[in-house]
Design an enzyme around this catalytic site. Structure first.
Site, PDB file in Angstrom:
ATOM      1  N   ASP A  67     -16.445  11.353  -3.992  1.00 56.31           N
ATOM      2  CA  ASP A  67     -15.880  10.094  -3.489  1.00 56.31           C
ATOM      3  C   ASP A  67     -16.739   9.566  -2.347  1.00 56.31           C
ATOM      4  OD1 ASP A  67     -13.546   8.293  -2.249  1.00 56.31           O
ATOM      5  OD2 ASP A  67     -12.831   8.936  -4.203  1.00 56.31           O
ATOM      6  N   ASP A  68     -16.147   8.811  -1.470  1.00 51.01           N
ATOM      7  CA  ASP A  68     -16.815   8.146  -0.350  1.00 51.01           C
ATOM      8  C   ASP A  68     -17.616   9.145   0.501  1.00 51.01           C
ATOM      9  OD1 ASP A  68     -17.449   6.230   1.504  1.00 51.01           O
ATOM     10  OD2 ASP A  68     -15.377   5.703   1.978  1.00 51.01           O
TER      11      ASP A  68
ATOM     12  N   ASN B  88     -11.395  -2.445  -0.848  1.00 48.04           N
ATOM     13  CA  ASN B  88     -10.372  -2.149   0.152  1.00 48.04           C
ATOM     14  C   ASN B  88      -9.938  -3.329   0.999  1.00 48.04           C
ATOM     15  OD1 ASN B  88      -9.651   0.746   0.017  1.00 48.04           O
ATOM     16  ND2 ASN B  88     -11.852   1.012   0.224  1.00 48.04           N
TER      17      ASN B  88
ATOM     18  N   ARG C  53     -10.587  -2.740   8.095  1.00 49.68           N
ATOM     19  CA  ARG C  53     -11.164  -1.413   7.814  1.00 49.68           C
ATOM     20  C   ARG C  53     -12.660  -1.437   8.130  1.00 49.68           C
ATOM     21  NH1 ARG C  53     -10.051   3.104   3.120  1.00 49.68           N
ATOM     22  NH2 ARG C  53     -12.265   3.269   2.911  1.00 49.68           N
TER      23      ARG C  53
ATOM     24  N   TRP D 283       0.837  -1.195   0.000  1.00 53.50           N
ATOM     25  CA  TRP D 283       0.000   0.000   0.000  1.00 53.50           C
ATOM     26  C   TRP D 283       0.880   1.256   0.000  1.00 53.50           C
ATOM     27  CZ3 TRP D 283      -0.545   4.198   3.195  1.00 53.50           C
ATOM     28  CH2 TRP D 283      -1.658   5.027   2.919  1.00 53.50           C
TER      29      TRP D 283
ATOM     30  N   LYS E  82     -16.387   5.190  -9.652  1.00 56.29           N
ATOM     31  CA  LYS E  82     -15.132   4.727  -9.051  1.00 56.29           C
ATOM     32  C   LYS E  82     -15.456   3.502  -8.213  1.00 56.29           C
ATOM     33  CE  LYS E  82     -11.465   6.078  -5.807  1.00 56.29           C
ATOM     34  NZ  LYS E  82     -10.841   7.186  -5.078  1.00 56.29           N
ATOM     35  N   TRP E  83     -14.898   2.370  -8.593  1.00 59.61           N
ATOM     36  CA  TRP E  83     -15.206   1.071  -7.978  1.00 59.61           C
ATOM     37  C   TRP E  83     -14.050   0.714  -7.061  1.00 59.61           C
ATOM     38  CZ3 TRP E  83     -19.172  -2.503  -9.961  1.00 59.61           C
ATOM     39  CH2 TRP E  83     -19.149  -3.755  -9.353  1.00 59.61           C
ATOM     40  N   ASP E  84     -14.288   0.826  -5.763  1.00 57.48           N
ATOM     41  CA  ASP E  84     -13.212   0.579  -4.801  1.00 57.48           C
ATOM     42  C   ASP E  84     -13.304  -0.839  -4.259  1.00 57.48           C
ATOM     43  OD1 ASP E  84     -11.019   1.103  -3.202  1.00 57.48           O
ATOM     44  OD2 ASP E  84     -11.792   3.017  -2.471  1.00 57.48           O
TER      45      ASP E  84
ATOM     46  N   ASP F  74      -2.785   5.294  -3.357  1.00 56.42           N
ATOM     47  CA  ASP F  74      -3.299   6.294  -2.412  1.00 56.42           C
ATOM     48  C   ASP F  74      -2.212   7.311  -2.073  1.00 56.42           C
ATOM     49  OD1 ASP F  74      -5.855   5.354  -2.261  1.00 56.42           O
ATOM     50  OD2 ASP F  74      -5.540   4.160  -0.456  1.00 56.42           O
TER      51      ASP F  74
HETATM   52  C1  GLA Z   1      -9.690   4.058  -0.565  1.00 55.90           C
HETATM   53  C2  GLA Z   1      -9.312   4.704  -1.882  1.00 55.90           C
HETATM   54  C3  GLA Z   1      -9.301   6.213  -1.747  1.00 55.90           C
HETATM   55  C4  GLA Z   1     -10.655   6.708  -1.241  1.00 55.90           C
HETATM   56  C5  GLA Z   1     -11.026   5.987   0.031  1.00 55.90           C
HETATM   57  C6  GLA Z   1     -12.449   6.285   0.439  1.00 55.90           C
HETATM   58  O1  GLA Z   1      -8.687   4.212   0.371  1.00 55.90           O
HETATM   59  O2  GLA Z   1      -8.096   4.206  -2.342  1.00 55.90           O
HETATM   60  O3  GLA Z   1      -9.002   6.826  -2.970  1.00 55.90           O
HETATM   61  O4  GLA Z   1     -11.620   6.489  -2.225  1.00 55.90           O
HETATM   62  O5  GLA Z   1     -10.915   4.574  -0.091  1.00 55.90           O
HETATM   63  O6  GLA Z   1     -12.829   5.620   1.588  1.00 55.90           O
END
Ligand code: GLA
Length: 714
Positions: free
Chosen positions: A349-350, A463, A426, A183, A459-461, A531
């Site tokens: 974003d989020d 994590n 997370r 990361w 944007k498809w995340d 990130d």
């Molecule tokens: C991840 C993504 C970030 C952002 C956050 C939102 O860490 O890599 O770019 O979108 O989630 O929670």
């Protein structure tokens, strides 16, 4: 018998056009030759063993040698000898675990518009057929290799291992380079000598931060731009592995495919299981040639045709400015400034969905949070559209927070083992996307989101890695298929959404660059690379990324974050971010007139060079790993211009280090020798030959300065 075909990683893509001259010639009686622009691969049916054997992949001049011999094209564990590593391993119903192949047929078929060699071999006794496919992409010196296994018996056969392809190298000493990372530190090149034994690069939790892309070179051959290189990459987004086996004083064997660690497949009667594709290639153009070929392959063979050539928009992303604290007023404030400086798409974003106050709640419930957006999302989207900006939004569909309506309603949809703590990462668990009901739920929620709002960018995340892959209620055997079924449904979901919403851009994110691979790029248009947005680290991360991916898939954001403590100028940050798809992540509502003016100027420059940066051929002139400088050169496909991106990091004190006392001439590449060019900031015109052989003086003196130079053909 019911025909069942399970393809691990296939795409729902139509056939393309047949291109070029015949790259495959021959028959089973004569053997086959597969020719690319600069490589030759020969296979024969061994008259003694009646199996197909291949020679090593190499230069076209190999045809000066008599054909024949070689090693099994599809190595299996055969009782008599275990010279090679098995590519396919199965257990028959009576417990027999070896395979004795016998050749059935070989034909040249057109698959997705290209001639493909299809070799069918079967077990001498048991009802198992293994079909090997070799589909050359001749103009890029790439062979796609994959296999499928078919059960034509009446009982289940257990597939314990099904790798995509095997490649033998001539006897020699080699070094291998791969891209590793973690990361915030993605795609770091690592080179090692291949010694006796096995070197494996692999993924075990569906997250990588590196790549399966590799290059292998003879020891001692140090030129980056010339010399023989074998290269490859696996097209798969779940757990994969690539093994480099070296026998003492003998051959090197490279195998890649799905990592069957913690996985197996019950091949039911009538069923065919297909492995994902592995790319292998050979070039004499050095590592540069390998990188250019693989990234061109991604560009021309994988990126979806409708979006392939389309310029990626300049994006604003709200995450760094607002994190979870989003609301209509502030997002609109940001959007107004974004419009003023030249941004084309505003991405929220989020933080926007039900209950999402922080990362402890909300994942799974893909409807708007009414307390944050009392007027709904459309009110904000309409205002943003009225500014002339497209709108995008963040989702993380594969994950779920325990504090969500979805989790409360369907605790059985969560990947978990019974009698074990459902460990969170997370604050989130993974949805069992192998299940049909989960697939249907996600298809519906995302389709509702996209059809009820004017969303042009998703944007498809992703994590969390996949751990504790239990599937309570299913048999232990079926549970071992979970990782594979999960990936297949993920591909299916993305394919279906793409068909339903063809205009929407998809951004692939996995805590930064945790899932960057070819099969994701077949379905997504852009990768969030890391990130880490610090412009020093980014030079390294982006350099690694551009070793195997095209620049039009590499999203960067100019942000206020300065983890590295260098206090870089806004201009420098912009120049680093322009290496791929440009985005902005600052809280631009706080920017004064000076910053806004600079940003507007940089975005205007980016738009002018965008066709060359996003669509051109990349030459990575100076690696950041070699010292304190970085240099990239993008050459327009029609040769009309080249864009140079040059960076200094620390100052080079005169004569003090080897780098400081070395030549400061910047030798360009990929120009027409006899054409004349101007170079911004340099007097007069130059021939292409001059620029490539004598070069330009390095224009940067001070630390942490950078320049973007347009070199234009007259
Ligand atoms: C991840 C993504 C970030 C952002 C956050 C939102 O860490 O890599 O770019 O979108 O989630 O929670």
């Amino acid at each position: 018998m019911l025909k069942k075909i399970v393809c691990l990683g296939c795409a729902l893509l139509g056939a393309g056009m047949l291109r070029g001259a015949e790259p495959i010639t021959g028959t089973a009686a004569t053997g086959w030759e597969i020719r690319t622009a600069g490589s030759l691969y020969r296979l024969t049916v061994d008259p003694k063993d009646n199996i197909v054997k291949s020679e090593f992949l190499g230069p076209l001049s190999l045809d000066a040698r008599p054909a024949g011999g070689g090693l099994p094209e599809v190595p299996v564990p055969e009782g008599r000898r275990l010279i090679t590593r098995p590519q396919v391993e199965v257990t028959f119903p009576d417990g027999v675990r070896d395979v004795e192949l016998t050749f059935e047929s070989g034909e040249i078929r057109t698959i997705d518009g290209r001639p493909t060699l299809v070799i069918r071999q079967r077990d001498k006794v048991y009802p198992l057929r293994i079909t090997a496919y070799i589909r050359p992409v001749p103009e890029l010196d790439i062979l796609e290799k994959w296999v499928d296994v078919h059960n034509f018996g009446k009982k289940e056969i257990r597939v314990a291992n099904l790798l995509s392809g095997t490649l033998f190298l001539p006897r020699d000493q080699y070094k291998v380079t791969t891209l590793q990372g973690e990361w915030g530190d993605e795609f770091v090149p690592e080179t090692t000598t291949l010694t006796t034994g096995t070197k494996t690069i692999e993924v075990r939790d569906h997250k990588s931060y590196g790549s399966s892309f590799f290059t292998v070179r003879p020891q001692g051959d140090e030129s980056y731009t010339a010399g023989p290189v074998w290269f490859g990459m696996l097209l798969y987004s779940g757990n994969w592995r690539v093994d480099f086996h070296k026998r003492f004083s003998d051959f090197v064997e490279i195998q890649g495919g799905i990592n069957f660690w913690d996985a197996s497949w019950q091949l039911t009667p009538g069923e065919t299981l297909t492995a994902p594709k592995m790319l292998v290639g050979y070039t004499r153009s050095g590592e540069e040639g390998a990188s250019q070929r693989v990234s061109d392959y991604v560009r021309t063979e994988l990126l979806r045709p409708a979006k392939r050539e389309q310029p990626r928009p300049v994006v604003y992303n709200s995450w760094y400015a607002t994190t979870f604290d989003v609301n209509e007023t502030h997002q609109y404030e940001l959007a107004k400034v974004a419009k003023e400086i030249g941004v084309e798409l505003f991405m929220m974003d989020d933080g926007w969905f039900k209950g999402r106050l922080d990362d402890k709640a909300g994942l799974g419930d893909w409807t708007v949070d009414k307390t944050k957006f009392p007027n709904g999302l459309n009110s904000l989207i309409e205002k943003i559209n009225a500014l002339g900006l497209d709108f995008g939004i963040w989702v993380e569909p594969e994950m779920v927070n325990p504090n969500s309506d979805l989790y409360r309603a369907h605790p059985d949809w969560i990947v978990h083992y019974p009698n074990r703590d459902r460990g969170l990462y997370r604050h989130q668990s993974t949805l069992n996307l192998a299940r049909e009901d989960v697939y249907q739920y996600l298809l519906k929620s995302l389709s509702d989101l996209l059809s009820q709002h004017n969303i042009k960018y998703l944007k498809w995340d992703h994590n969390r890695g996949l751990s504790q892959p239990g599937w309570p209620g299913e048999t232990p055997q079926k549970q071992l298929e979970m990782r594979l079924r999960y990936m297949n449904n993920l591909y299916r979901l993305l394919d279906e959404l793409r068909v339903r919403f063809p205009d929407v851009w998809f951004e692939n994110c996995s805590s930064g660059g945790g899932r960057v691979d070819g099969e994701m790029l077949r379905r997504m248009d852009i990768n969030w690379t890391s990130d880490h947005t610090g412009a020093i680290s980014r030079q390294f991360i982006q350099y690694g990324y551009l070793a195997f991916m095209p620049a039009n898939t590499m999203l960067g954001l100019v942000t206020h974050e300065d983890y590295e403590g260098f206090e870089l100028s806004l201009d420098y940050k912009f120049n680093v971010t322009m290496q791929g798809v440009l985005g902005i992540g600052y809280d631009i509502s706080k920017w004064g007139p000076e910053d806004r003016a600079l940003a507007a100027e940089k975005i205007a420059l980016y738009k002018a060079i965008r066709p060359t940066v996003q669509g051109g051929k990349l030459y990575r002139l100076i690696s950041p790993y070699s010292g304190e400088r970085t240099a990239l050169e993008y050459v327009a496909r029609d040769g009309s211009e080249a864009v140079l991106m040059l960076y200094n990091r620390e100052v080079l004190l005169k004569e003090v280090t080897a780098e400081a006392s070395a030549s400061k001439k910047l030798l360009l590449r990929g120009l027409e020798p006899s054409a004349r060019y101007t170079a911004e900031g340099y007097e007069g015109t130059f021939t292409g030959a001059y620029l490539m052989e004598t070069g330009l003086d390095w224009p940067l003196g001070k630390a942490f300065t950078s320049r973007i130079i347009r070199v234009q053909r007259q």
